[in-house]
Design a protein around this motif. Structure first.
Motif, PDB file in Angstrom:
ATOM      1  N   TYR A   8       0.829  -1.208   0.000  1.00 31.66           N
ATOM      2  CA  TYR A   8       0.000   0.000   0.000  1.00 31.66           C
ATOM      3  C   TYR A   8       0.864   1.258   0.000  1.00 31.66           C
ATOM      4  CZ  TYR A   8      -3.857  -3.136   1.261  1.00 31.66           C
ATOM      5  OH  TYR A   8      -4.792  -4.136   1.286  1.00 31.66           O
ATOM      6  N   HIS A  12       0.739   4.065  -2.822  1.00 28.72           N
ATOM      7  CA  HIS A  12       0.465   5.456  -2.446  1.00 28.72           C
ATOM      8  C   HIS A  12       1.559   6.399  -2.951  1.00 28.72           C
ATOM      9  CE1 HIS A  12      -1.556   8.552  -0.213  1.00 28.72           C
ATOM     10  NE2 HIS A  12      -0.425   8.887   0.371  1.00 28.72           N
ATOM     11  N   SER A  16       0.817   9.311  -5.688  1.00 22.67           N
ATOM     12  CA  SER A  16       1.063  10.685  -5.247  1.00 22.67           C
ATOM     13  C   SER A  16       2.022  11.458  -6.154  1.00 22.67           C
ATOM     14  CB  SER A  16       1.621  10.679  -3.828  1.00 22.67           C
ATOM     15  OG  SER A  16       0.695  10.084  -2.951  1.00 22.67           O
ATOM     16  N   TYR A  38      -6.726  -1.029  -0.086  1.00 25.57           N
ATOM     17  CA  TYR A  38      -5.856   0.139  -0.234  1.00 25.57           C
ATOM     18  C   TYR A  38      -6.538   1.391   0.302  1.00 25.57           C
ATOM     19  CZ  TYR A  38      -3.672   4.197  -2.346  1.00 25.57           C
ATOM     20  OH  TYR A  38      -3.107   5.424  -2.526  1.00 25.57           O
ATOM     21  N   VAL A  42      -5.514   3.901   3.399  1.00 25.78           N
ATOM     22  CA  VAL A  42      -5.333   5.355   3.255  1.00 25.78           C
ATOM     23  C   VAL A  42      -6.164   6.093   4.295  1.00 25.78           C
ATOM     24  CG1 VAL A  42      -5.798   7.320   1.747  1.00 25.78           C
ATOM     25  CG2 VAL A  42      -4.722   5.288   0.816  1.00 25.78           C
TER      26      VAL A  42
END
Length: 73
Positions: A8, A12, A16, A38, A42
């Protein structure tokens, strides 16, 4: 990379990035994790940070008790 959280974190970091061309669905398929997992990871970032802070405070308390009066128990 046996932990799902490591996967994850990688997803991420890729999502990003400013010039990212891949979407979350593709990255989750590649990593072998669910998209809902996921997004749950977050959204639970605040809870993880609170738990880490509490664990650190508990550790400091145990450490203070361990070295009470200048000698280790």
């Amino acid at each position: 990379m046996d932990r799902p959280s490591a996967k994850y974190e990688i997803i991420h970091s890729i999502v990003s990035q400013k010039d990212n061309l891949q979407n979350v669905k593709e990255l989750c398929n590649i990593a072998g994790v669910s998209r809902s997992g996921y997004y749950n990871w977050v959204h639970s970032a605040d809870k993880r940070a609170e738990k880490e802070a509490q664990d650190r405070a508990d550790f400091e308390l145990v450490l203070a008790a361990y070295s009470f009066r200048g000698y280790d128990k």
